[in-house]
Design a protein around this motif. Structure first.
Motif, mmCIF file in Angstrom:
data_model
loop_
_atom_site.group_PDB
_atom_site.id
_atom_site.type_symbol
_atom_site.label_atom_id
_atom_site.label_comp_id
_atom_site.label_asym_id
_atom_site.label_seq_id
_atom_site.Cartn_x
_atom_site.Cartn_y
_atom_site.Cartn_z
ATOM 1 N N GLU A 1 -0.460 1.383 -6.719
ATOM 2 C CA GLU A 1 0.042 0.791 -5.360
ATOM 3 C C GLU A 1 1.527 0.793 -5.661
ATOM 4 O OE1 GLU A 1 0.347 -3.027 -4.826
ATOM 5 O OE2 GLU A 1 1.262 -2.929 -7.025
ATOM 6 N N THR B 1 3.698 -2.035 -5.058
ATOM 7 C CA THR B 1 4.553 -3.354 -5.031
ATOM 8 C C THR B 1 4.645 -3.722 -6.693
ATOM 9 O OG1 THR B 1 3.317 -3.823 -3.006
ATOM 10 C CG2 THR B 1 4.402 -5.767 -4.216
ATOM 11 N N ARG C 1 -6.123 6.335 -7.047
ATOM 12 C CA ARG C 1 -6.836 5.546 -7.332
ATOM 13 C C ARG C 1 -8.236 6.282 -7.432
ATOM 14 N NH1 ARG C 1 -5.650 0.791 -2.549
ATOM 15 N NH2 ARG C 1 -3.218 0.229 -3.184
ATOM 16 N N GLU D 1 -11.199 6.433 -6.405
ATOM 17 C CA GLU D 1 -12.153 6.002 -5.194
ATOM 18 C C GLU D 1 -13.264 6.744 -4.988
ATOM 19 O OE1 GLU D 1 -10.998 2.958 -2.377
ATOM 20 O OE2 GLU D 1 -8.985 3.645 -2.401
ATOM 21 N N GLY E 1 -10.327 10.032 5.106
ATOM 22 C CA GLY E 1 -9.323 8.848 5.120
ATOM 23 C C GLY E 1 -9.215 8.296 3.812
ATOM 24 N N TYR F 1 -8.701 9.122 -0.544
ATOM 25 C CA TYR F 1 -8.377 10.186 -1.334
ATOM 26 C C TYR F 1 -8.155 9.632 -2.721
ATOM 27 C CZ TYR F 1 -7.406 12.602 2.747
ATOM 28 O OH TYR F 1 -7.726 13.103 4.264
ATOM 29 N N GLN G 1 2.104 6.467 0.486
ATOM 30 C CA GLN G 1 2.477 5.315 1.117
ATOM 31 C C GLN G 1 3.753 5.277 1.611
ATOM 32 O OE1 GLN G 1 1.461 1.875 -1.229
ATOM 33 N NE2 GLN G 1 -0.743 1.701 -0.506
ATOM 34 N N GLU H 1 9.455 -3.573 0.665
ATOM 35 C CA GLU H 1 9.364 -4.950 -0.256
ATOM 36 C C GLU H 1 10.726 -5.836 0.035
ATOM 37 O OE1 GLU H 1 6.158 -5.254 -1.421
ATOM 38 O OE2 GLU H 1 5.623 -3.032 -1.775
ATOM 39 N N ARG I 1 -7.420 -9.270 2.093
ATOM 40 C CA ARG I 1 -6.604 -8.333 1.222
ATOM 41 C C ARG I 1 -7.409 -8.052 -0.015
ATOM 42 N NH1 ARG I 1 -4.667 -4.910 2.517
ATOM 43 N NH2 ARG I 1 -2.520 -4.587 1.433
ATOM 44 N N TYR J 1 -2.028 -10.837 -5.370
ATOM 45 C CA TYR J 1 -0.992 -11.343 -5.120
ATOM 46 C C TYR J 1 -0.611 -11.969 -4.188
ATOM 47 C CZ TYR J 1 0.284 -6.442 -4.054
ATOM 48 O OH TYR J 1 0.773 -5.147 -3.614
ATOM 49 N N TYR J 2 -1.326 -11.950 -3.229
ATOM 50 C CA TYR J 2 -0.825 -12.408 -1.763
ATOM 51 C C TYR J 2 -0.778 -14.066 -1.736
ATOM 52 C CZ TYR J 2 -0.939 -7.687 -0.071
ATOM 53 O OH TYR J 2 -0.593 -6.486 0.060
ATOM 54 N N THR K 1 -8.199 0.859 7.616
ATOM 55 C CA THR K 1 -6.779 0.253 7.496
ATOM 56 C C THR K 1 -5.783 1.399 7.241
ATOM 57 O OG1 THR K 1 -8.253 -1.399 6.209
ATOM 58 C CG2 THR K 1 -5.781 -1.341 6.228
ATOM 59 N N ILE K 2 -4.842 1.319 8.043
ATOM 60 C CA ILE K 2 -3.742 2.106 8.069
ATOM 61 C C ILE K 2 -2.690 1.452 7.241
ATOM 62 C CG2 ILE K 2 -2.073 3.370 9.608
ATOM 63 C CD1 ILE K 2 -4.095 3.757 11.660
ATOM 64 N N GLY L 1 6.132 -7.734 1.783
ATOM 65 C CA GLY L 1 6.240 -6.389 2.269
ATOM 66 C C GLY L 1 4.823 -5.717 2.764
ATOM 67 N N GLY M 1 -0.604 3.827 4.712
ATOM 68 C CA GLY M 1 -1.351 5.085 4.217
ATOM 69 C C GLY M 1 -0.827 6.044 4.959
HETATM 70 P P1 HAM Z 1 -3.169 -1.506 0.309
HETATM 71 O O1 HAM Z 1 -3.995 -2.129 1.410
HETATM 72 O O2 HAM Z 1 -4.051 -1.236 -1.186
HETATM 73 O O3 HAM Z 1 -2.175 -2.334 0.037
HETATM 74 O O4 HAM Z 1 -2.755 0.017 0.593
HETATM 75 C C1 HAM Z 1 -2.077 0.098 1.803
HETATM 76 C C2 HAM Z 1 -2.606 1.580 2.867
HETATM 77 O O5 HAM Z 1 -2.617 2.277 1.669
HETATM 78 C C3 HAM Z 1 -4.129 1.078 3.105
HETATM 79 O O6 HAM Z 1 -3.883 0.295 4.501
HETATM 80 C C4 HAM Z 1 -4.495 2.587 3.349
HETATM 81 O O7 HAM Z 1 -4.034 3.143 4.615
HETATM 82 C C5 HAM Z 1 -3.591 3.321 2.165
HETATM 83 N N1 HAM Z 1 -4.416 3.544 1.043
HETATM 84 C C6 HAM Z 1 -5.142 2.906 0.103
HETATM 85 N N2 HAM Z 1 -6.039 3.571 -0.578
HETATM 86 C C7 HAM Z 1 -6.222 4.742 -0.077
HETATM 87 C C8 HAM Z 1 -6.975 5.820 -0.327
HETATM 88 N N3 HAM Z 1 -7.731 5.915 -1.530
HETATM 89 N N4 HAM Z 1 -6.802 6.849 0.366
HETATM 90 C C9 HAM Z 1 -5.884 7.053 1.312
HETATM 91 N N5 HAM Z 1 -5.265 6.040 1.858
HETATM 92 C C10 HAM Z 1 -5.156 4.811 1.196
HETATM 93 C C11 HAM Z 1 -1.116 -1.950 -0.941
HETATM 94 O O8 HAM Z 1 -1.043 -0.961 -1.619
HETATM 95 C C12 HAM Z 1 -0.145 -3.033 -1.070
HETATM 96 N N6 HAM Z 1 0.682 -2.577 -2.235
HETATM 97 C C13 HAM Z 1 0.752 -3.241 0.062
HETATM 98 C C14 HAM Z 1 1.840 -4.218 -0.007
HETATM 99 C C15 HAM Z 1 2.960 -3.933 -0.129
HETATM 100 N N7 HAM Z 1 1.523 -5.502 0.030
HETATM 101 C C16 HAM Z 1 2.957 -5.851 0.059
HETATM 102 N N8 HAM Z 1 3.956 -5.123 -0.221
#
Ligand code: HAM
Length: 420
Positions: free
Chosen positions: A80, A82, A111, A113, A118, A120, A125, A129, A256, A260-261, A278-279, A301, A305
């Motif tokens: 990620e 942040t 990741r 996963e 949707g 991967y 992203q 921030e 979430r 860290y939130y 989740t988009i 922030g 995705g």
């Molecule tokens: P997150 O919810 O882990 O937040 O990821 C944000 C978006 O990234 C998700 O809503 C999704 O659309 C996309 N995403 C996550 N994992 C995958 C995956 N394996 N494949 C495709 N898309 C994915 C964060 O990453 C935080 N850093 C957001 C943030 C920024 N919060 C504060 N500042």
């Protein structure tokens, strides 16, 4: 035949237009909102994520691409953005700069996963921030940016789900409430949740296992345990969004997946993008800068995705399409004509005309077939006769009854036709 590793994919020239389009709309909008781009390394020391994202999160527990480099350091490909941006903020002493500091980024992330629609192992992203403001105004500012972005792309049914998970003090009270409510059922929860029960019970509410979800669905939610300050913050965010006419829905289930939130958390979901749907996700993280070694600095922030956003645009029938057409295709017969075309193309390109000529030494018939496929506005055929007479026929490819005789030595005289 070798294939790309599971969960990764090529973004091919045929689909790149939509990617570049949304990146441009996002960057332009961020600039309008005073956000500057930041680019951070693809990998960090593993401890950044362990301390930042949290060691009870699924990301840190199960999903990180971690390895020892040849110097024996534990390195992790960024899961990620942040934590890396916060590390950069601290490392470069940005707390001495005038606040607020507003950054945006476009990153590829990793990741490990379970791969699904949707979901991967390498994904992308678009995120922001903002540092240095504890005011609800900053929460509203980034949600407004997100809303404007979705609107600019023509997305319909934009409804954000909003919640507050309070500060450390509310969390402590709520953790006790959760532990006493879960006391009798903890052994029937999954093994991860049993560990979460001891370390971070809020994470149990984010468990993807149906049995755990069922057992916890009627438990009290953190929103009911906010202290006065967090409650006032939450209400001010709601009011600000109401004032701007931005639709949202309060969803007390949003906790979430990252640790860290604090206070505001939000998501934008859709059934079109896979099981988790989740988009976009984001929120405030007022302690993260401090947790990673900086001064206490409020921050907020979100990240969208990009693959899921594109899926949603496609499902809504509004995927940006490449409408670029080639202004001119020059078909040639013979070496002399080819050399002439090379110079003409070079000259026209310098004047911003999008043109092509035969690079494969094909027959005239094959070149004309190719020109038809290219979707070009005009085509011109140059051979020996044309060079002797200095004249050639410029054909309008959308209406083949229209053609213009042009002077080959004076392309400026028909330049207007090409740019019209
Ligand atoms: P997150 O919810 O882990 O937040 O990821 C944000 C978006 O990234 C998700 O809503 C999704 O659309 C996309 N995403 C996550 N994992 C995958 C995956 N394996 N494949 C495709 N898309 C994915 C964060 O990453 C935080 N850093 C957001 C943030 C920024 N919060 C504060 N500042």
């Amino acid at each position: 035949m070798e294939q790309s590793p599971r969960g990764t994919r090529d973004i091919l020239p045929g689909e790149i237009y939509a990617w570049q389009y949304i990146e441009k709309v996002f960057a332009d909008l961020c600039h309008k909102y005073g956000f500057a781009e930041i680019r951070i390394p693809t990998f960090e020391h593993t401890s950044i994520y362990e301390r930042g994202v949290g060691d009870t999160s699924d990301i840190v527990k199960k999903e990180m691409y971690t390895f020892n480099d040849k110097g024996g350091r534990s390195i992790t490909l960024r899961p990620e953005g942040t934590a890396g941006v916060v590390r950069s903020f601290i490392e470069h002493g940005m707390s001495s700069l005038p606040y607020p500091l507003k950054f945006y980024y476009m990153l590829n992330l990793f990741r490990y996963e379970r791969v699904a629609k949707g979901r991967y192992r390498e994904f992308h992203q678009l995120g922001v921030e903002a540092f240095g403001s504890a005011s609800p105004n900053m929460d509203i500012e980034i949600i407004a940016l997100l809303y404007d972005f979705f609107q600019a792309l023509g997305l319909k049914n934009i409804k954000l789900k909003l919640n507050s998970i309070g500060n450390a003090a509310c969390r402590k009270i709520y953790d006790d409430v959760l532990r006493s409510s879960l006391q009798n059922m903890v052994t029937s929860l999954c093994s991860d949740c049993q560990e979460r029960f001891a370390k971070n019970p809020l994470r149990i509410l984010d468990c993807k296992i149906q049995n755990c979800q069922k057992q916890t669905e009627n438990l009290p939610r953190l929103l009911e345990y906010l202290d006065d300050e967090c409650k006032a913050h939450h209400e001010a965010v709601c009011k600000g969004l109401d004032d701007l006419g931005i639709e949202y829905e309060i969803d007390p289930d949003i906790v979430r997946g990252l640790d860290y939130y604090t206070k505001t958390v939000f998501e934008f979901t859709s059934e079109n993008v896979g099981t988790q749907g989740t988009i976009c996700g984001g929120g405030r993280y007022d302690s993260l800068v401090h947790d990673l070694g900086g001064e206490m600095t409020p921050a907020v922030g979100f990240a969208i995705g990009q693959e899921r956003l594109l899926m949603e645009l496609e499902a809504q029938g509004i995927l940006p399409q490449n409408s670029v057409t080639i202004d001119l295709y020059i078909a040639t017969m013979g070496n002399e004509a080819s050399a002439f075309a090379r110079k003409l193309v070079h000259n026209l390109r310098q004047k911003n005309i999008y043109c092509e000529y035969d690079l494969c030494e094909r027959s005239l018939k094959a070149q004309m077939k190719y020109a038809d496929k290219l979707n070009c506005r005009y085509c011109i055929v140059i051979g020996e006769q044309e060079l002797i007479q200095n004249k050639a026929v410029l054909k309008d490819m959308s209406d083949k009854t229209k053609s213009f005789t042009v002077d080959l030595r004076d392309s400026d005289s028909w330049f207007d036709l090409l740019v019209s």
